[in-house]
Design an enzyme around this catalytic site. Structure first.
Site, PDB file in Angstrom:
ATOM      1  N   LYS A   1     -11.046 -14.756   9.482  1.00 46.34           N
ATOM      2  CA  LYS A   1     -10.212 -15.730  10.187  1.00 46.34           C
ATOM      3  C   LYS A   1     -10.865 -17.116  10.204  1.00 46.34           C
ATOM      4  O   LYS A   1     -10.166 -18.136  10.144  1.00 46.34           O
ATOM      5  CB  LYS A   1      -9.907 -15.242  11.604  1.00 46.34           C
TER       6      LYS A   1
ATOM      7  N   TYR B   1     -13.512  -9.112  10.260  1.00 45.84           N
ATOM      8  CA  TYR B   1     -12.277  -9.723  10.765  1.00 45.84           C
ATOM      9  C   TYR B   1     -12.523 -11.160  11.208  1.00 45.84           C
ATOM     10  O   TYR B   1     -11.805 -12.081  10.808  1.00 45.84           O
ATOM     11  CB  TYR B   1     -11.723  -8.901  11.929  1.00 45.84           C
TER      12      TYR B   1
END
Length: 245
Positions: A172, A168
Site C-alpha cells: 500500500k 500488505y
C-alpha cells in the site's frame, strides 16, 4: 454539483465488501457502473441483485493478475462504451501471517501480495488509461490504506505503530508512491488520480474486526471518483482529511 448521469465507472474487486458498496453508491449517484470481479458468476450475481433495485450496473470479468483478462476487459469496455470516466482500483489481498514478525514473512507472501495490490493495479491502470483519456475528465481512485503510511509506521504511539503486516503495508505504501508518480504525469490533463484510506472497516479481509460499517468504507472512494475540476490530484485522503505519507 455537476451531473453524473452518463458517466461510466469500473470498480475492480467489486463482488463483495467495500468494492460492492462502491458500485452501489456510484450507481445511486447516477453513474453506469461496471462491476468487475475475478469470478464471472459472482460478478453476475452481484450485478443482478443491484439491477433488481433499479441501478445501472453491468458485470465484467477482470482478474487484475491476468494480462489476458485485463486486455479482454479493456476491449469489452471500448466496444460497449468507447471511454471510461472513472476507474476505482479496489481489488486487494491481505495474506500476511499475523503470527510472524516482518522478517519471517515468506517471499511467496510478498510476491502474491504485490502481484495483486501493486502490479495488478498498475497493469489495470496502464491498460485503461487510453479509455480514460477519451473521457471529458477521467478520475482514477487507488484504494490504499492508512497502513501504507510510512510516517505513521515510524511514529511510536501512532494508531498503526503496532500493526506490522509488512507485505500488505508495504504494497500500500507502493500504491501511494505510484499515485504520486502518475498524478505528476497527468498534471496537465483533466485526469485526476488520488489514493484513499477507506477507514477501518468491518470486512472479510480483517474478519469483521473494524470500526466502520462497510457502506461507510466506500464513501471516500465515491467522493474522490466524483470530484469536480477543482478537486485534488496526487492526494492521500480519508473522507476530506489528508493523511501523512
Amino acid at each position: 454539483m455537476h451531473s453524473n448521469t452518463g458517466k461510466i465507472a469500473l470498480v475492480t474487486g467489486a463482488t463483495r465488501g467495500i468494492g460492492l458498496h462502491t458500485v452501489r453508491q456510484l450507481a445511486e449517484a447516477g453513474v453506469h457502473v461496471l462491476l468487475a470481479g475475478r469470478d464471472r458468476d459472482r460478478a453476475d450475481a452481484a450485478t443482478a441483485a443491484l439491477r433488481a433495485e433499479g441501478l445501472s450496473v453491468e458485470a465484467i470479468a477482470l482478474d487484475v493478475t491476468d494480462a489476458d483478462s485485463i486486455d479482454a476487459a479493456v476491449r469489452t469496455v471500448e466496444a460497449r462504451h468507447g471511454r471510461l470516466d472513472i476507474l476505482v482500483n479496489n481489488a486487494g489481498i491481505m495474506i500476511d501471517d499475523v503470527a510472524l514478525p516482518p522478517s519471517r514473512q515468506s517471499l511467496e507472501t510478498w510476491r502474491r501480495t504485490f502481484d495483486t495490490n501493486l502490479f495488478g493495479l498498475v497493469a489495470v491502470t496502464q491498460a485503461f488509461l487510453p479509455l480514460l483519456r477519451e473521457a471529458t475528465a477521467g478520475r482514477i481512485v487507488n484504494v490504499s490504506s492508512i497502513l501504507g503510511s510510512v510516517t505513521l509506521h515510524a511514529q511510536p504511539g501512532s494508531p498503526i505503530y503496532d500493526f506490522k503486516v509488512p507485505a500488505y503495508n508495504v504494497s500500500k505504501s507502493a500504491v501511494n508512491a505510484w499515485t504520486v508518480q502518475l498524478a505528476y504525469e497527468l498534471r496537465d490533463t483533466p485526469i485526476k488520480v488520488n489514493t484513499i484510506h477507506p477507514g477501518y472497516v468491518k470486512t472479510d479481509m480483517n474478519a469483521g474486526q473494524g470500526e466502520l460499517e462497510v457502506p461507510d468504507g466506500a464513501r471516500t472512494s465515491v467522493r474522490m471518483a466524483l470530484i469536480g475540476p477543482d478537486g485534488p490530484s496526487g492526494s492521500y485522503v480519508h473522507l476530506d482529511q489528508a493523511l501523512p505519507w
